[in-house]
Design a protein around this motif. Structure first.
Motif: not given
Length: 309
Positions: A274-291
């Protein structure tokens, strides 16, 4: 190699036996003390020791081994109550207790909401460029510690402080990274370093030991027919365990779970390509989609999987 393996296995087995047997031995020694007190004093034991002395060494050994096995068995039985009793201490009660559970959870959430303004004021006084006094730092530390022992949202409150400590720890990776601990913990655990897993196992064992100490304390009250002193002694042990020891060890365990996500969450992304989020602002959305992907799967064409390392 096999010798080293069996030595390690034997050492772990001995540690596990000691962990469950020592509290059981203390409990039964306390029961023996209550019994001798009821019978008139230590001299009453002479009848039984005399009877044991009249038998052969083999018989004496058999009696001692039987007693030790009985003590160890009681320790194992009580140790297996740790998880269900901890669930009760957290506030996961039967359906018929829902009115009380909701009332207590709402009351604790109201208290937390009342502390929010005080915490914000204390935070404004200590954050740079402020130069806080010792009293202001102490007030902020007290409020921050209390805040970390509670979930961030009122809807996640449980009816007990112990439950809220563990619930807050479960929710922090969601709040910070969008990663649901309930869904992702079985996936993260195998990828953790051995030292991290050892620390988590030790912290959980300490938490379970504190819970079983409370169980042993309540069981000690059963010796009340022998001496009424068993009731205050047993209740005191249970109260100290539930009020002081269990919350402290729950906090430690929760902090270690949070730290595991802080330090090793990227392993989930890497192993799932899974592509790593580029910054903290993207991380919550990336984590939610990964979950969501791990929980339910997906037929979307994004994100694009990264090549395996």
């Amino acid at each position: 190699m096999l010798t080293a393996f069996w030595e390690a296995a034997g050492g772990k087995l001995a540690d596990r036996w000691a962990a469950v047997s020592i509290p059981a031995l203390m409990f039964w020694l306390g029961g023996l003390a209550a019994w001798t007190y009821h019978r008139g004093g230590l001299h009453t034991l002479s009848t039984h020791t005399t009877w044991l002395d009249r038998h052969s060494t083999a018989a004496q050994t058999a009696v001692i081994v039987t007693v030790l096995l009985a003590v160890a068995t009681s320790g194992v039985v009580v140790a297996h109550t740790a998880t269900p009793v901890l669930r009760l201490l957290e506030g996961y009660w039967p359906a018929w207790a829902n009115p009380l559970r909701h009332r207590l959870a709402g009351w604790l959430a109201t208290r937390a909401d009342a502390d929010a303004g005080e915490w914000q004021t204390a935070y404004d006084r200590v954050r740079p460029p402020a130069t806080p006094h010792a009293a202001e730092l102490a007030a902020y530390t007290r409020l921050e510690r209390r805040r970390r022992r509670r979930p961030a949202a009122a809807g996640y409150f449980l009816p007990t402080p112990i439950g809220n400590i563990l619930r807050a720890a479960e929710r922090r990776p969601v709040d910070k990274y969008g990663l649901d601990t309930v869904v992702l913990w079985p996936r993260l655990w195998p990828a953790l370093p051995e030292t991290t897993r050892a620390d988590l196992l030790a912290a959980r064992a300490g938490l379970d030991a504190a819970v079983t100490a409370a169980v042993w304390g309540l069981l000690f009250c059963a010796f009340a027919p022998l001496t009424l002193l068993a009731v205050p002694a047993g209740l005191a042990v249970a109260a100290v365990a539930v009020v002081l020891v269990v919350p402290a060890r729950a906090q430690l365990f929760g902090d270690l779970v949070e730290a595991a996500y802080d330090q090793h969450r990227t392993v989930l992304y890497q192993q799932l390509r899974w592509p790593l989020p580029a910054n903290p602002a993207q991380e919550r959305e990336a984590g939610r989609r990964l979950t969501e992907y791990l929980w339910r799967g997906s037929d979307e064409d994004t994100p694009t999987f990264t090549p395996p390392p």
